[in-house]
Design a protein around this motif. Sequence first.
Motif, PDB file in Angstrom:
ATOM      1  N   TRP A 112       0.462  -1.300   0.191  1.00 41.83           N
ATOM      2  CA  TRP A 112       0.036   0.359  -0.178  1.00 41.83           C
ATOM      3  C   TRP A 112       1.291   1.405   0.298  1.00 41.83           C
ATOM      4  N   ARG A 113       0.401   1.808  -1.122  1.00 46.18           N
ATOM      5  CA  ARG A 113       1.459   3.119  -1.045  1.00 46.18           C
ATOM      6  C   ARG A 113       0.777   4.331  -0.229  1.00 46.18           C
ATOM      7  N   LEU A 114       1.666   5.522  -0.164  1.00 44.33           N
ATOM      8  CA  LEU A 114       1.633   6.910   0.506  1.00 44.33           C
ATOM      9  C   LEU A 114       2.487   7.813   0.196  1.00 44.33           C
ATOM     10  N   THR A 115       1.547   8.568  -0.916  1.00 48.27           N
ATOM     11  CA  THR A 115       2.640   9.562  -1.383  1.00 48.27           C
ATOM     12  C   THR A 115       2.892  10.695  -0.778  1.00 48.27           C
ATOM     13  N   ALA A 116       3.490  11.629  -1.298  1.00 51.08           N
ATOM     14  CA  ALA A 116       3.706  12.428  -0.198  1.00 51.08           C
ATOM     15  C   ALA A 116       2.481  13.288  -0.528  1.00 51.08           C
TER      16      ALA A 116
END
Length: 155
Positions: A112-116
Motif C-alpha cells: 500500500w503506498r502513501l504518496t507525499a
Amino acid sequence: MSSSIQDLCRAIAQNTSYDAFAPALNAHQWETLGGYLQVFDLAAGQVLIDQGTIDRTVFFIESGALSVHLIGDKGQMQLAILNPGSVVGEGSFFSRAPRSANVVATGAARVWRLTAIRFAELSKRQPDLALEITLGLGAVIARRMVNKPKRVAVT
C-alpha cells in the motif's frame, strides 16, 4: 473496515520484527487511512524503488517479501529482506533525498503506498492520524538506525 485494509492491518499487527511499524490506530482510523493509500501488486522481480530516484512515497507491505539492495562499485549487495507488516521508503519520505537503495519483490507481493501529496492531504484533514503515522515511521527509522547492519537499509 474493508477486507483489503483489514489484511494490511493484520500483517502489521502480526509483525514482530525489531523494526516493526506499530502505530496506535483504532479501526476507524485505519479505515480513514485506507482512503489515502493506494494498493499496488508486484510481480516477482518487479522493482518498487530505484536507487537514486527522487520520490517520497512510503510503502506498507501487506504480503510477500521485498529485497533491499545497494548497487555500488563492487556490484549488488543485499541489505535486508522486508516481510509483511513492514514499511519501506521511510528515509526519503522524511529526508527528501534520493532513494538510497533498490527495492525489488522477491515473489508476488502487495503493498500500500502513501504518496507525499496524499500525506499532505491527510495532514490537513486528519492531523492526529497523520501525526501517529509520522511517529510510527520515525520509530521504524530509529530502530533501524540503532541496528548497525540495518542502518544502510533505511530507504
